[in-house]
Design an enzyme around this catalytic site. Structure first.
Site, mmCIF file in Angstrom:
data_model
loop_
_atom_site.group_PDB
_atom_site.id
_atom_site.type_symbol
_atom_site.label_atom_id
_atom_site.label_comp_id
_atom_site.label_asym_id
_atom_site.label_seq_id
_atom_site.Cartn_x
_atom_site.Cartn_y
_atom_site.Cartn_z
ATOM 1 N N HIS A 135 -57.148 63.863 -6.493
ATOM 2 C CA HIS A 135 -57.465 65.210 -6.967
ATOM 3 C C HIS A 135 -57.200 65.190 -8.467
ATOM 4 O O HIS A 135 -56.199 64.643 -8.907
ATOM 5 C CB HIS A 135 -56.576 66.250 -6.283
ATOM 6 C CG HIS A 135 -56.745 66.278 -4.783
ATOM 7 N ND1 HIS A 135 -57.700 67.053 -4.157
ATOM 8 C CD2 HIS A 135 -56.099 65.601 -3.806
ATOM 9 C CE1 HIS A 135 -57.622 66.860 -2.844
ATOM 10 N NE2 HIS A 135 -56.654 65.979 -2.604
ATOM 11 N N GLU A 145 -52.425 68.911 -7.173
ATOM 12 C CA GLU A 145 -52.463 70.028 -6.228
ATOM 13 C C GLU A 145 -51.067 70.606 -6.067
ATOM 14 O O GLU A 145 -50.859 71.801 -6.197
ATOM 15 C CB GLU A 145 -53.008 69.546 -4.875
ATOM 16 C CG GLU A 145 -54.457 69.088 -4.975
ATOM 17 C CD GLU A 145 -55.220 69.271 -3.686
ATOM 18 O OE1 GLU A 145 -54.828 68.686 -2.668
ATOM 19 O OE2 GLU A 145 -56.216 70.033 -3.704
ATOM 20 N N THR A 240 -58.167 70.712 2.144
ATOM 21 C CA THR A 240 -59.606 70.990 2.149
ATOM 22 C C THR A 240 -59.976 71.574 3.509
ATOM 23 O O THR A 240 -59.279 71.315 4.499
ATOM 24 C CB THR A 240 -60.418 69.694 1.944
ATOM 25 O OG1 THR A 240 -59.984 68.721 2.895
ATOM 26 C CG2 THR A 240 -60.227 69.140 0.536
HETATM 27 ZN ZN LIG Z 1 -56.074 65.419 -0.734
#
Ligand SMILES: [Zn+2]
Ligand SMILES: *[C@@H]1O[C@H](CO)[C@@H](O)[C@H](O)[C@H]1NC(C)=O
Ligand SMILES: *[C@@H]1O[C@H](CO)[C@@H](O)[C@H](O)[C@H]1NC(C)=O
Length: 378
Positions: A135, A145, A240
């Site tokens: 990410h 994140e 996600t």
């Molecule tokens: Zn991830």
């Protein structure tokens, strides 16, 4: 997921995906799908999602659950748990003859991993590896994140594992204890981190969404920080859609350094069907009533040698220390803590003695430097 020749136009690609998803759910095909990025709704409805609009719960109800990831880790609120065993990895040193699939799935760059790789110790059960991915942000925007004390790191890597007892990622993703993800935070350093070139050097070859290449195996251990015993642990979710709440998170305290040039490569090499693939991080989710554990005491970090509020929180846990993981750092912390305590005590005694002498001096009418202290006392 989608293998070779996926340079088909966007719509075709999506249609193909739908068909594949159907095949997978009817169990006729087993291609190591990935629930973290599975674009499938309950009832097999296909709903695309993006990072620009993160109101995913309209289509994926679970994304509104109360144990979502990522979170901001407030280190003052973490609970020390010295019983948390260090993470031990097995089979991470892959042979060059092993072919790994590196792909751009439109949401991330993903490296498939063989299930010969596992977390052998660290949990009460064994977890097998399935893939790792990243990410990141864009330009001046950071891209991790998880955040720590509100600080967002440059980027983040997730190594996804599923519980061996469930046999398959898809099944495990639906179980509360089904998934274990190792999270690694990145910071910018002066040097290139050559260990990441196995992946970063190939990004230009998978610029298009759906593209993939094969790369030879290498030592995946080298992608991890050194101190696998210093981490945060909490119960959360995939970051996600469909946001299954089946992930036991391990976010390492030690970061990994990559160069600015390497970060730039990660941020600018990949495309989606409609633009650059960047800023693919989900925003921090509410902690709600969850506890975040720390496997380490901040006492062991060089930054905080002075005992802080540890007396309250840490003490409860210290009662249950099983000696399982008493590191050199812990030992040093105890020694220095004791030394510090003794010094403070000696100093206080010295001060008291001085004051007493002072007082008896003034009583005898001698003029001495200590006058101001007397007014402060008043
Ligand atoms: Zn991830
Ligand atoms: C996660 O949830 C399980 C089941 O409720 C619980 O036993 C475990 O202690 C939790 N782990 C953490 C790190 O909160
Ligand atoms: C590591 O732990 C220290 C001490 O608790 C903390 O100050 C720091 O923010 C942590 N960093 C990360 C990346 O977890």
């Amino acid at each position: 997921m989608l293998n070779q020749n996926c340079r088909t136009p966007y719509i075709m690609h999506r249609l193909l995906f739908l068909v594949l998803a159907q095949l997978l759910t009817t169990g006729t095909c087993d291609t190591n799908p990935d629930p973290e990025h599975k674009e499938k709704h309950e009832g097999n409805m296909f709903v695309p999602w993006t990072y620009e609009d993160q109101d995913w719960s309209k289509d994926y109800e679970l994304c509104n659950g109360n144990s979502q990831s990522p979170i901001n880790i407030d280190t003052d609120e973490t609970i020390l748990n010295k019983k948390l065993p260090s993470i031990t990895l097995e089979g991470y040193n892959l042979s060059e003859t092993e072919q790994l699939d590196l792909s751009n799935d439109g949401h991330t760059v993903k490296l498939s991993l063989p299930d010969s790789m596992s977390i052998s110790h660290g949990f009460t059960q064994k977890y097998l590896a399935t893939q790792l991915h990243f990410h990141w942000g864009s330009g001046a925007t950071s891209g991790s994140e998880h955040t720590v004390d509100g600080f967002q790191y440059a980027a983040e890597m997730h190594i996804v594992h599923f519980a061996a007892k469930y046999g398959h990622l898809n099944k495990a993703a639906l179980k509360a204890d089904g998934i274990a993800v190792l999270g690694v935070l990145f910071q910018i350093g002066a040097e290139d981190n050559k260990n990441y070139d196995h992946i970063f050097d190939k990004l230009q070859d998978i610029a298009e969404e759906g593209a993939n290449v094969h790369i030879p195996g290498f030592d995946i251990n080298m992608l991890l920080p050194n101190q696998l015993y210093r981490f945060f642990r909490y119960n959360g979710s995939f970051t996600t859609p469909p946001c299954f709440q089946s992930v036991t998170w391990t976010v390492f305290n030690e970061t990994v350094q990559i160069s600015q040039a390497q970060l730039d490569k990660l941020e600018t090499s990949l495309k989606t069907g409609h633009g650059m693939l960047d800023s693919n991080f989900r925003h921090a989710q509410p902690l709600n009533r969850r506890t975040v554990f720390a496997s380490f005491s901040s006492l062991t970090s060089s930054r905080r040698i002075v005992p802080k509020e540890n007396s309250v929180k840490l003490d409860e846990d210290d009662k249950s220390v099983d000696g399982n993981h008493f590191t050199l750092g812990d030992t040093l912390a105890v020694i220095f803590g004791t030394l510090f305590g003794c010094t403070v005590l000696a100093f206080v005694i010295y001060l008291l003695k001085q004051r007493k002498r002072q007082r008896s001096n003034t009583e005898r009418g001698q003029k001495v430097i200590y006058k101001p202290a007397a007014t402060m006392e008043a």
